[in-house]
Design a protein around this motif. Sequence first.
Motif, PDB file in Angstrom:
ATOM      1  N   ALA A  17       0.829  -1.209   0.000  1.00 28.67           N
ATOM      2  CA  ALA A  17       0.000   0.000   0.000  1.00 28.67           C
ATOM      3  C   ALA A  17       0.857   1.251   0.000  1.00 28.67           C
ATOM      4  O   ALA A  17       0.392   2.326  -0.355  1.00 28.67           O
TER       5      ALA A  17
ATOM      6  N   HIS B  84      -5.908   2.702  -7.510  1.00 28.98           N
ATOM      7  CA  HIS B  84      -5.218   1.449  -7.194  1.00 28.98           C
ATOM      8  C   HIS B  84      -5.454   1.036  -5.747  1.00 28.98           C
ATOM      9  O   HIS B  84      -5.635  -0.139  -5.456  1.00 28.98           O
ATOM     10  N   GLU B  85      -5.468   2.016  -4.846  1.00 23.07           N
ATOM     11  CA  GLU B  85      -5.622   1.681  -3.423  1.00 23.07           C
ATOM     12  C   GLU B  85      -6.996   1.102  -3.125  1.00 23.07           C
ATOM     13  O   GLU B  85      -7.155   0.341  -2.181  1.00 23.07           O
ATOM     14  N   ILE B  86      -8.012   1.483  -3.897  1.00 25.42           N
ATOM     15  CA  ILE B  86      -9.320   0.878  -3.672  1.00 25.42           C
ATOM     16  C   ILE B  86      -9.577  -0.265  -4.652  1.00 25.42           C
ATOM     17  O   ILE B  86     -10.700  -0.689  -4.835  1.00 25.42           O
ATOM     18  N   GLY B  87      -8.512  -0.764  -5.258  1.00 25.92           N
ATOM     19  CA  GLY B  87      -8.639  -1.937  -6.127  1.00 25.92           C
ATOM     20  C   GLY B  87      -9.303  -1.646  -7.451  1.00 25.92           C
ATOM     21  O   GLY B  87      -9.904  -2.525  -8.043  1.00 25.92           O
ATOM     22  N   PHE B  88      -9.210  -0.412  -7.924  1.00 30.90           N
ATOM     23  CA  PHE B  88      -9.817  -0.045  -9.198  1.00 30.90           C
ATOM     24  C   PHE B  88      -8.699   0.281 -10.176  1.00 30.90           C
ATOM     25  O   PHE B  88      -8.416   1.430 -10.446  1.00 30.90           O
ATOM     26  N   ASP B  89      -8.081  -0.760 -10.705  1.00 25.60           N
ATOM     27  CA  ASP B  89      -6.886  -0.548 -11.507  1.00 25.60           C
ATOM     28  C   ASP B  89      -7.185   0.105 -12.853  1.00 25.60           C
ATOM     29  O   ASP B  89      -6.302   0.706 -13.450  1.00 25.60           O
ATOM     30  N   THR B  90      -8.414  -0.020 -13.320  1.00 21.53           N
ATOM     31  CA  THR B  90      -8.734   0.590 -14.611  1.00 21.53           C
ATOM     32  C   THR B  90      -8.574   2.109 -14.535  1.00 21.53           C
ATOM     33  O   THR B  90      -8.047   2.731 -15.458  1.00 21.53           O
ATOM     34  N   LEU B  91      -9.002   2.683 -13.412  1.00 24.56           N
ATOM     35  CA  LEU B  91      -8.848   4.126 -13.229  1.00 24.56           C
ATOM     36  C   LEU B  91      -7.369   4.504 -13.228  1.00 24.56           C
ATOM     37  O   LEU B  91      -6.969   5.513 -13.809  1.00 24.56           O
TER      38      LEU B  91
ATOM     39  N   MET C 146      -4.920   2.937 -14.754  1.00 23.48           N
ATOM     40  CA  MET C 146      -4.363   2.849 -16.107  1.00 23.48           C
ATOM     41  C   MET C 146      -4.795   4.042 -16.948  1.00 23.48           C
ATOM     42  O   MET C 146      -4.000   4.605 -17.687  1.00 23.48           O
ATOM     43  N   TYR C 147      -6.059   4.415 -16.828  1.00 24.02           N
ATOM     44  CA  TYR C 147      -6.561   5.518 -17.647  1.00 24.02           C
ATOM     45  C   TYR C 147      -5.938   6.843 -17.241  1.00 24.02           C
ATOM     46  O   TYR C 147      -5.497   7.622 -18.090  1.00 24.02           O
TER      47      TYR C 147
ATOM     48  N   ARG D  67      -2.351   7.050 -18.175  1.00 25.82           N
ATOM     49  CA  ARG D  67      -2.200   7.202 -19.620  1.00 25.82           C
ATOM     50  C   ARG D  67      -2.375   8.670 -20.004  1.00 25.82           C
ATOM     51  O   ARG D  67      -1.583   9.223 -20.763  1.00 25.82           O
TER      52      ARG D  67
ATOM     53  N   VAL E 220     -16.995  10.002 -13.707  1.00 28.40           N
ATOM     54  CA  VAL E 220     -16.726   8.713 -13.069  1.00 28.40           C
ATOM     55  C   VAL E 220     -16.829   8.838 -11.551  1.00 28.40           C
ATOM     56  O   VAL E 220     -17.473   8.035 -10.889  1.00 28.40           O
TER      57      VAL E 220
ATOM     58  N   THR F 188     -19.348   1.775  -7.028  1.00 33.52           N
ATOM     59  CA  THR F 188     -18.353   1.150  -6.155  1.00 33.52           C
ATOM     60  C   THR F 188     -17.339   2.173  -5.655  1.00 33.52           C
ATOM     61  O   THR F 188     -16.894   2.104  -4.514  1.00 33.52           O
ATOM     62  N   ILE F 189     -17.013   3.159  -6.490  1.00 30.63           N
ATOM     63  CA  ILE F 189     -16.057   4.189  -6.067  1.00 30.63           C
ATOM     64  C   ILE F 189     -16.661   5.006  -4.940  1.00 30.63           C
ATOM     65  O   ILE F 189     -16.031   5.212  -3.890  1.00 30.63           O
TER      66      ILE F 189
END
Lengths: 123, 313, 412
Positions: free
Chosen positions: C17, C119-126, C128-129, C132, C188, C194-195
């Motif tokens: 973490a 990432h800390e809340i397990g939302f890796d898509t955010l 990556m975006y 990017r 978002v 979930t966020i």
Amino acid sequence: MIRQVLYSLFKKPATNLYPAQKLEMPKGYRGKLVFYPEKCIGCKMCMKDCPTGAITINKIAEKKFEAVIDLGKCIYCAQCVDSCIKKALEVTKDVTLAQLDDKKLKVVFGSDSENNRTEKQAP
Amino acid sequence: MIEALFSILIFPGFLFVSIFGLIAEYIDRKLYARLQNRVGPPWFQTFADFIKLLGKEDIVPCDATVRMFNSAPLFALTAATATFLYIPIWKAQNIFSFNGDIIMILYLLTIPTLAFFIGGWYSTSLFSRIGSVRGVTQLFAYEVPLFMAILSAALLADTWSLKEMMLFYTRHPAYCLFNLAGFAVSLVALLGKLEKAPFDIPEAETEIVAGAFTEYSGKRLALLKLTLDIEMVAGSALLVAVFFPFSLMFYPALGFVVFIIEVLAVIALLALLRTVVARLRIDQMIDFCWKYLVPFALFQLLLNIILKGVLYR
Amino acid sequence: MHNSDKFKIPVGPQHPALKEPESFSLALKGEKIMGVDIRLGYNHRGIEKACEERTYIQDIYLIERICGICSHSHSTCFIQAVEEIAGVSVPKRALYIRTLIAELERIHSHLLWLGVAGHEIGFDTLLMYSWRDREIVMDILALLTGNRVNYGINTIGGVRRDISEEEKQEILKGINILEERTKYYIEVATEETTIIKRLSGVGVLNYDDTLRLDAVGPTARASGVQRDVRKDDPYAAYSEMDFNVITDNHGDVYGRTVVRVKELMESYQIVRQCIKNMPDGPIVVKVPRKIPAGEALSRYEAPRGEDVHYVKSNGTEKPERVKVRAPTLANIQAVKHMLKDRYLADMPIVVAAIDPCFSCTDRLIAVKNSNNKNNHTMTWEALHAYSIAWYKARGIDFAGLNKNLKKRLEGS
């Protein structure tokens, strides 16, 4: 969100496959230094201002100087380029400087007998 | 005897399901990456990871109960592989089939979670213990809707045998449409079973490192990873067999292809779901399962009971 | 753990973490956090002392490396103090360029934070975006300054590089794309269930506690405290910029997310104003190498909050004392308060929500000799001998290693 991710599926990946596909650095990028021995007057201002002591100017003959740059120590701030009053130092876009052998990181910029610029590994 | 051994060890047993599991993990990872606008791993990545882990040093924590620590991955792997044996792939004649095997499959799918719990608990690391306790807590939340959803499909077919059930739905393909709510519920519950986002709480990386797997390394970790892959394949195959058993309609070779495609489609759906959500907290996860999933599953159960009365009259 | 219902779980110094080594010891009861022990000091690098042994020019680059993300913040803050002592008036164009780089840095820092929070809340898509999209601003910074981080644009008396017309167009192009993307992130953050579930109500810090614990930056602004050095005590060209101080009344992690994302929108406006109103003229004035004796305190609104530098000079080329207070040090007290009675699962995001930079924070470390009752500090030799003995007691002998090292050093 779901629309965005499905859209990404059909888009080209944003990732750059690095070693195969190299990115061009922008103009004026602070990469590896080059030294022009014919311009150097040996004032050693670059040595004085270098934050890490990566550059050393040696006098090899009358009005002839060489620069020893430790690429491992250099932080690529290009302060020496600013400090040099004769513009004998310049930055290049070269960034792939990693070496397995730390001896190769010490580079001597000098000139040969015909006054051509040379670049070789420090002894 | 030889036929039984062949089906346990080679096809559709251990060897086939391991390879299929690794391929499925690759598809899951690649799709996850592409959905995130990344490149993703090359095709051999999962095999390379597996082989690399096999060659790595095996470390057993000095406080761990060695026998339990060592046997947990084997238990998990065996149970996950055994599950797949009971799922008819393209022919109705499955050598291990018996009346009531669907209950057996559901319980076999639970064993890996329990094995992870035992392995995590006996490795004595704090992170492992929290992870394994979370895993079991989560088990009680998703297992009930999963069982209800799958058994309500069996209820409509009026049999406890997976084979008979598939044959029933092959005769009446339109009845599959009645079970869509059940399919949605079990898909979400499967995410919980496979410990994928938003239910990756037991192995939440940023909180408890790797949960129950924290202390595992080398061969044992390779087996655990393989177990997860096989569990994913077996779980998806179960969903396909229960809700969309279309593979029996075709000739063997084509039926096999249809089955594989259907399983991969379920895996793709799982990958899509986990791309668009954040990880929930354990209390939120249990709330979600009991407040939303269970009522949906109950609705499915009720619907099928009524349908049964109407259709069989 | 078997006998008591309360147990301690070590989060750090090494933990997924945390991106930097720092120790949080959590007393847990089940999943609930009963108490937190924070221990700082794993990242001490002796930068302040090192500054005293280098010239002002060299110090700029050293100070810049206090933090990789807000490097421009630290170097500008330091330079402002030095310029004040020297009595230099910096050309206007240089001030505008400094402001421009500062805002670009804020954009890159906030986008980075958004990804880390995901990432800390397990939302890796955010993650990556947003990372990017962060590449766009990184490319702009590389184009303007010659590097993606550690820009090195500041020098005493101005800036080192001018901005051309083409570069201005490049910036505007990039900013337009980023603005579009940021609007999407606002969507978002306000719509994804979930966020919102993971962020709202987590790590609450109310108005009074914010003032009592002296939180700074977005952490304070998310609790409704109007505190922004850019407005309160304008430096560089901020007095000529038209922008709003974003505040929010949620007081939780969700509020901090909203503040940061909305601040991005303000930053785009400031960047546009900088480019539009940039005056012509020189970019640097000559400043003598020897700075007259004096002292100065400088404040700067870094992306993470208020950054404070104190410089004392003695008329030579080298400063006599440099003191740095990074924003994380002000916010770390609040973390302890925010974590109370929360769940273990909230710990990563609560810590990440202050956007911590621990290596910026670790300035001074006092090593106490536990054998000595007077508790006076140890000398370097004593500390060295103590460390060798400590490892020897645990079965690690450095004698052989030292010999090898000596041989290598003599050889080269």
